[in-house]
Design an enzyme around this catalytic site. Structure first.
Site, PDB file in Angstrom:
ATOM      1  CG  HIS A 140      -8.084  55.647  28.216  1.00 44.16           C
ATOM      2  ND1 HIS A 140      -9.431  55.559  28.456  1.00 44.16           N
ATOM      3  CD2 HIS A 140      -7.942  55.560  26.872  1.00 44.16           C
ATOM      4  CE1 HIS A 140     -10.086  55.434  27.305  1.00 44.16           C
ATOM      5  NE2 HIS A 140      -9.203  55.432  26.325  1.00 44.16           N
ATOM      6  CG  ASP A 184      -6.874  53.903  23.875  1.00 43.22           C
ATOM      7  OD1 ASP A 184      -8.109  53.986  24.016  1.00 43.22           O
ATOM      8  OD2 ASP A 184      -6.099  54.864  24.045  1.00 43.22           O
ATOM      9  CG  HIS A 222     -11.674  53.030  24.668  1.00 39.71           C
ATOM     10  ND1 HIS A 222     -11.187  54.133  23.976  1.00 39.71           N
ATOM     11  CD2 HIS A 222     -12.823  52.685  24.055  1.00 39.71           C
ATOM     12  CE1 HIS A 222     -12.013  54.413  22.985  1.00 39.71           C
ATOM     13  NE2 HIS A 222     -13.009  53.549  23.010  1.00 39.71           N
ATOM     14  CG  ASP A 237     -10.396  58.506  24.107  1.00 45.48           C
ATOM     15  OD1 ASP A 237      -9.302  59.074  23.933  1.00 45.48           O
ATOM     16  OD2 ASP A 237     -10.546  57.273  24.066  1.00 45.48           O
TER      17      ASP A 237
HETATM   18  C1  DX5 Z   1      -8.006  56.862  20.098  1.00 47.08           C
HETATM   19  C2  DX5 Z   1      -7.869  56.483  21.540  1.00 47.08           C
HETATM   20  C3  DX5 Z   1      -7.473  57.589  22.435  1.00 47.08           C
HETATM   21  C4  DX5 Z   1      -6.196  58.276  22.073  1.00 47.08           C
HETATM   22  C5  DX5 Z   1      -6.190  59.657  22.641  1.00 47.08           C
HETATM   23  O1  DX5 Z   1      -8.661  55.860  19.419  1.00 47.08           O
HETATM   24  O2  DX5 Z   1      -9.090  55.968  22.021  1.00 47.08           O
HETATM   25  O3  DX5 Z   1      -7.465  57.170  23.786  1.00 47.08           O
HETATM   26  O4  DX5 Z   1      -5.072  57.585  22.511  1.00 47.08           O
HETATM   27  O5  DX5 Z   1      -5.006  60.277  22.268  1.00 47.08           O
HETATM   28  P1  DX5 Z   1      -4.865  61.857  22.125  1.00 47.08           P
HETATM   29  O6  DX5 Z   1      -5.088  62.456  23.480  1.00 47.08           O
HETATM   30  O7  DX5 Z   1      -3.488  62.024  21.603  1.00 47.08           O
HETATM   31  O8  DX5 Z   1      -5.923  62.307  21.154  1.00 47.08           O
HETATM   32 ZN    ZN Z   2      -9.405  55.562  24.247  1.00 48.87          ZN
END
Ligand code: DX5
Ligand code: ZN
Length: 215
Positions: A31, A33, A64, A173
């Site tokens: 994934h 970000d 994403h 997420d």
């Molecule tokens: C937040 C991101 C997520 C985040 C999730 O905006 O989209 O993908 O990295 O991280 P955790 O699992 O630590 O909540």
């Molecule tokens: Zn994300």
């Protein structure tokens, strides 16, 4: 559930080793970000970084986009090697045209929902989607607390997808860990993004096995 580790929590100075860590954990997808500092109050990386990561990994790149204008960079993310391009229904891009652009590159499509956005916002597009992402924290940062009040939204999406006989995946997420994963799986999620829980796990392989067994 399929597991899609987010590299947001990783050491960005050593991305190659971090990709290797994710692969060895037994996770299914990667994934990525992407944040533009406008749609969310944080800034990460874009197509040039993803293009450099692409030859280092055979994992499925689940990209994403937390961007105000995702359609401007669909071609660039497709060329960089994204397998799935996921953008927010709340962005300023025209949704149908952006989905068509993603499809024109032969990539999988997804729409993401911020916590305040109801499930119904993506209903008009469901038959053009491979996946819907339900944010279970406010987008922008890893390590936040899971929002249990998102569970009815996941269930509403699951009900509509099943009612229409579609095969759209539901990804969650934010704050996913062994205590919250059973809740989202029960509500109908099929893919879990995992950031801090994986990168801070004493035994990452065991964590992925535990999460795989849920749902
Ligand atoms: C937040 C991101 C997520 C985040 C999730 O905006 O989209 O993908 O990295 O991280 P955790 O699992 O630590 O909540
Ligand atoms: Zn994300």
């Amino acid at each position: 559930m399929l597991i899609s580790p987010s590299i947001l929590t990783c050491d960005f100075a050593h991305l190659e080793q971090e990709l290797d860590f994710v692969k060895r954990s037994g996770a299914d997808w990667l994934h990525l970000d992407v944040m533009d500092g406008v749609f969310v109050p944080n800034l990460t990386f874009g197509p040039p970084v993803i293009a450099r990561l692409r030859p280092l990994s055979d994992m499925f790149f689940d990209v994403h986009l937390m961007m105000q204008y995702p359609h401007r960079l669909v071609d660039a993310f497709a060329a960089a090697g994204a397998d799935l391009i996921n953008f927010h229904v709340e962005s300023a891009s025209p949704v149908a045209e952006t989905l068509a652009a993603i499809r024109s590159h032969g990539k999988k499509t997804a729409l993401a929902l911020k916590p305040a956005t109801p499930a119904e916002a993506v209903f008009p597009y469901l038959d053009q989607l491979d996946m819907v992402l339900v944010m279970t924290v406010e987008p922008g940062f890893g390590g936040q607390k899971f929002m249990a009040d998102m569970l009815p939204k996941i269930a509403a999406l699951r009900a509509e997808i099943d009612r229409r006989g579609l095969s759209v995946a539901i990804e969650v997420d934010g704050g996913i860990a062994p205590d919250t994963a059973p809740l989202v799986a029960k509500a109908g999620a099929t893919v879990a993004v995992v950031g801090s829980a994986l990168f801070n796990a004493p035994d990452p392989t065991a964590l992925v096995q535990t999460l795989h067994a849920i749902g």
